[in-house]
Design an enzyme around this catalytic site. Sequence first.
Site, mmCIF file in Angstrom:
data_model
loop_
_atom_site.group_PDB
_atom_site.id
_atom_site.type_symbol
_atom_site.label_atom_id
_atom_site.label_comp_id
_atom_site.label_asym_id
_atom_site.label_seq_id
_atom_site.Cartn_x
_atom_site.Cartn_y
_atom_site.Cartn_z
ATOM 1 N N GLY A 1 0.826 -1.188 0.000
ATOM 2 C CA GLY A 1 0.000 0.000 0.000
ATOM 3 C C GLY A 1 0.869 1.250 0.000
ATOM 4 C CB SER B 1 0.308 4.236 -5.576
ATOM 5 O OG SER B 1 1.551 3.943 -6.129
ATOM 6 C CB SER C 1 -0.477 -6.383 -7.171
ATOM 7 O OG SER C 1 0.001 -5.308 -7.922
ATOM 8 C CD GLU D 1 9.144 -1.990 -6.009
ATOM 9 O OE1 GLU D 1 9.406 -1.500 -4.910
ATOM 10 O OE2 GLU D 1 8.177 -1.660 -6.709
ATOM 11 C CG ASN E 1 10.679 3.128 -17.925
ATOM 12 O OD1 ASN E 1 10.055 2.568 -17.031
ATOM 13 N ND2 ASN E 1 11.320 2.464 -18.862
ATOM 14 C CD GLU E 2 8.378 8.567 -18.768
ATOM 15 O OE1 GLU E 2 7.904 7.838 -17.877
ATOM 16 O OE2 GLU E 2 8.348 8.265 -19.974
#
Lengths: 352, 386
Positions: free
Chosen positions: B134, B136, B168, B253, B372-373
């Site tokens: 938990g 985001s 998830s 991760e 990725n940014e």
Amino acid sequence: MTTDLDALEAGVADLLSDLCTPERLAAVEGDLDRQLWEALESAELTRVGVPEEAGGSGGSLAESAVVLRLAGERAASLPLAETSMIVGPVLAAAGLAVPDGPLTVGLGEVTAQRSAEGWRVRGLLRRVPYGGLADTVAGMATTADGRLIFRVPTSATKVVAGRNVAGEPRDDIAVDIDLPPTSVAAVPEDAEREIRLRGALSRAVLVAGAAQAALDLSVRYAQERMQFGRPIAAFQAVQQHIAGLAAEAAAARAAADAAVRVCGHGFGSAAAGLAVAAAKARTAQAAGTVAAIAHQVHGAIGMTQEHPLRFTTTRLWAWRSEWGGERQWTQHIANVAVSLDDQDLWPMLVGM
Amino acid sequence: MTRQALVPPIAEVPPEVEQLRVEVRTFLAGELSGGRFTPRCDAWLAGWDEEFSRALARRGWIGMTLPPEYGGHGRSTLERFAVTEELLAAGAPVAAHWIADRQMGPSLLRFGTDQQKQRFLPAIARGECFFGIGMSEPDAGSDLASVRMRASGGDGGWILDGTKVWTSGAHHAHALVVLARTEAVDPDNRHGGLSQFIVMTDSPGLTINPIRLLTGEHHFNEVVFDGVVVPDELVLGTIGNGWQQVTSELAFERSGPERILSTYPLLAHVVACVRLSGDGSHHPQMGALLARLWTLRQMSLAIASSLGGGVAADVPAALVKDLGTRFESEVIELARLVLDVEPDPTSTDPGARLLAQAELHAPGFTIRGGTNEILRGVVARAVGLR
């Protein structure tokens, strides 16, 4: 081991930084940098990968790769790859001494026949790095009974000058000469394969070095170049570009280092063939992206003769195509992959 | 300008690790021939199979790096890396234990109390305790420090209010690890005042709602906390130290084989089809992708080895995730050049099915675990641009 390599790296970097300034690079362009060669020779760095009994420093492949990567990073104008990594060790393994001075190598169509004195060697070696400027050139010849490796003073050959896109000499060398037995040795059938693998590995290592240089130059330029009242490094668009360059430089370095590690156990295995193919293909992919981003970051000034970026990017373009371009090595990998049973693809990729 | 290497030194893998790979392959071949799983893409998100997880646990392949006193197996990071890679390459269903094994085991071992370790680690290693993350929130994605979930201290416990998203497997998991604000935001130290809590999913006041993928699949959840009570003994680590705890685990991760191999089952199928076609002579693109994969593995392995030795690798991990997740999507483009199929998630043709799975899951590859940014921003900072 890692500590030893780090110390070696620091020492070589020091030596090169004094002699590979942009001014000197421009001064020796298209030439063989004899002053740098002498400096490396006195530091016993030109034949790191050659055993001591053959005239070398007796270093490991990993040590020879460190020196070569830094030479690539500093755009050194020398046949160091050829002397230290490609043909020096193969001459030594064949029982021939590795001579003093710049040594280079080429492949081509050469035959040898027994003569009164030793061997009559005739043929053409193609795209020989610094061919007309090195002291000695080595090549392989086909005889009625098998394969030979030979070395010959460059002064006794005919040189047709050529260049790669970085302006480095890549000459065709015609040989037609009687050589004494001390300059010729029989080699196993797979010796040419080993030379090709060593050649490709050397270019992967050089590209890894040049990619690091392109990253450093681009970071520095972005920090210094002011536009809209800020250094262009402050713009996210530029940051994202350079991060992409860094990722490719990291991949090139990892691929080259991993292949050096695998080949440190010998070049004869299928794993060594795959490692070199993967490293050569991956560094070639990286070379294009790295050069493109570095130029984009530098803007128009990077395209000029006065700016040192070109020493690096033209070498990236040149080296990615030498000793087999992407087409050749990616196809090699594809061929290996389809030659295996389904369940053997993954073990091939992980090396067991 | 920093001149530290962008990737740690390449690792030399000990022979016992390679032996382990053979054991895992033998096991997987048996499971496959026994029809106990069907290879799929992105199986570490989509392949929830608790029975399969327990079968792995019985062989000692969950909680491998945990010490034996907590039910673990005392194996090396590289051994865990090998097992993980083999499972992902086979497209095996590993989602159920994934977070517990990758994230919570190491995190509890590092920050947990002895009581927490005794309570959770043996169950994790047995494949009987599954976790969700938990982190985001609806208004806190890439900008994780802006989380608004409140944890208010009370007598012997904490009360959590707020909403987490993209968790998830929360609907199957036994517990969640939750990042919450224990102090108001300090504009001068946005990373301060955050803390981690372990929250049991059967806690009163906790509601789990599905957030369905564009395929309709249910993997992600919204988790609503309405006065959920968390006892003091389920605070993870130190109150106020949540940011450091969360970010210290990011390299694990971000650099693992799951950032490279989500579409490997499709790639293997493409190679098999080229082989069957009898014409391998026009596939330099295939060779090019295999060269990328070969290199990415070496990078991921080098980072695993470095982390196993206790060396931080945040920047290399960011680089690998950027390159690896883009590779995962490139496999789709190769498959489309080689396979003459229309993607269909319900097809019995593995090519059509794997391609559909890969295409439909691909947008997530370059988003999850840090876009990725954001990762390129991490790299840009490391090379001195910000």
